[in-house]
Design an enzyme around this catalytic site. Sequence first.
Site, PDB file in Angstrom:
ATOM      1  N   PRO A 115      18.015  29.993   7.257  1.00 61.33           N
ATOM      2  CA  PRO A 115      16.577  29.791   7.023  1.00 61.33           C
ATOM      3  C   PRO A 115      16.308  29.109   5.682  1.00 61.33           C
ATOM      4  O   PRO A 115      15.193  28.698   5.412  1.00 61.33           O
ATOM      5  CB  PRO A 115      16.008  31.217   7.052  1.00 61.33           C
ATOM      6  CG  PRO A 115      17.159  32.120   6.824  1.00 61.33           C
ATOM      7  CD  PRO A 115      18.381  31.413   7.308  1.00 61.33           C
ATOM      8  N   GLU A 155      22.928  40.471   7.485  1.00 60.83           N
ATOM      9  CA  GLU A 155      21.995  40.148   6.388  1.00 60.83           C
ATOM     10  C   GLU A 155      22.187  38.718   5.922  1.00 60.83           C
ATOM     11  O   GLU A 155      21.367  38.160   5.213  1.00 60.83           O
ATOM     12  CB  GLU A 155      22.232  41.091   5.201  1.00 60.83           C
ATOM     13  CG  GLU A 155      21.718  42.489   5.411  1.00 60.83           C
ATOM     14  CD  GLU A 155      20.253  42.536   5.780  1.00 60.83           C
ATOM     15  OE1 GLU A 155      19.440  41.944   5.057  1.00 60.83           O
ATOM     16  OE2 GLU A 155      19.933  43.162   6.810  1.00 60.83           O
ATOM     17  N   ARG A 183      19.798  14.830  23.424  1.00 64.13           N
ATOM     18  CA  ARG A 183      18.828  13.907  24.053  1.00 64.13           C
ATOM     19  C   ARG A 183      18.990  12.475  23.545  1.00 64.13           C
ATOM     20  O   ARG A 183      18.555  11.536  24.183  1.00 64.13           O
ATOM     21  CB  ARG A 183      17.390  14.386  23.803  1.00 64.13           C
ATOM     22  CG  ARG A 183      17.058  15.660  24.545  1.00 64.13           C
ATOM     23  CD  ARG A 183      15.680  16.168  24.200  1.00 64.13           C
ATOM     24  NE  ARG A 183      14.609  15.263  24.582  1.00 64.13           N
ATOM     25  CZ  ARG A 183      14.152  15.109  25.819  1.00 64.13           C
ATOM     26  NH1 ARG A 183      14.676  15.795  26.793  1.00 64.13           N
ATOM     27  NH2 ARG A 183      13.178  14.261  26.071  1.00 64.13           N
ATOM     28  N   ASP A 228       8.438  10.354  23.788  1.00 68.71           N
ATOM     29  CA  ASP A 228       8.174  11.751  23.420  1.00 68.71           C
ATOM     30  C   ASP A 228       7.396  11.888  22.111  1.00 68.71           C
ATOM     31  O   ASP A 228       7.348  10.954  21.318  1.00 68.71           O
ATOM     32  CB  ASP A 228       9.505  12.504  23.240  1.00 68.71           C
ATOM     33  CG  ASP A 228      10.068  12.970  24.564  1.00 68.71           C
ATOM     34  OD1 ASP A 228       9.304  13.080  25.526  1.00 68.71           O
ATOM     35  OD2 ASP A 228      11.287  13.219  24.614  1.00 68.71           O
TER      36      ASP A 228
END
Length: 249
Positions: A90, A117, A156, A171
């Site tokens: 993150p 963690e 893709r 897209d």
Amino acid sequence: MRFDVVTLFPGYFVSPLGESLLGRAVKEGILDVHLVDLRDFSDNAHRKVDDEPYGGGPGMVLTAPPVFAAVEALRSEAGAPPPHVVFLSPQGRRFDTPCAKELAMRPRVALVCGRYEGIDERTRSATLFDEEISLGDFVLSGGEAAALTILEAVSRYLPGVVQDAASVSADSFEDGLLDYPHYSRPRSFRGLEVPEVLFSGHHEKIRQWRREQQLLSTLERRPDLLRTAPLDGEERALLERLAAKWRSP
Ligand code: SAH
């Protein structure tokens, strides 16, 4: 293109890699995915790869030795291109279309999934990972869902994965704008109608209408994208008119 996914849960990927576009890409050899079980690199009889955090606190930490061993094994594999090694975190740079395209240019990408963690910080201070990538400002329980998302978004852009290449280039985000709206049968549904222009058979009018719809939905939903969208003078003027109408309908 080859992906190596380093994970505690190789089984997580089996079904998605067997279905739909990813399944076909794997079958046709466009995509070569190697699932690497991190526990195979544990130096522990119980195949343990986690331990308590020094200094105390909640949860467990993914220890450094198996992660180093797994990545070093991938890097030293003979006869294969060296992998671009990504740690899913993150705290990494946010994954988006340019990032997906960048990864798709590489012959081999390794995705390392964290758990618990988090991972022993020393894996980050060494030059073990080439970069860290995040899916967004939220915390997953492990890197697996992020790895799968990246695998699907990147694939893709590999020739042959999406049969009609035009569908990828139309897209959302491809030209800096959101996609235009799509309609199909039935023509009338619960009193909801399909815009008339789509039945006109007039290709240029349809193209113009779709472009206008792209501008409109980007204006309504993601105005931040308009700051950098590559629009010509005519489109900027149209956008101004749409914005004025939108502000005072
Ligand atoms: N304590 C850590 C989060 C650990 S979550 C922190 O707050 O930074 C456990 C693992 O899930 C992470 O090591 C990472 O591999 C994965 N993960 C969690 N959220 C993610 C996200 N937004 N993007 C990519 N990977 C993520």
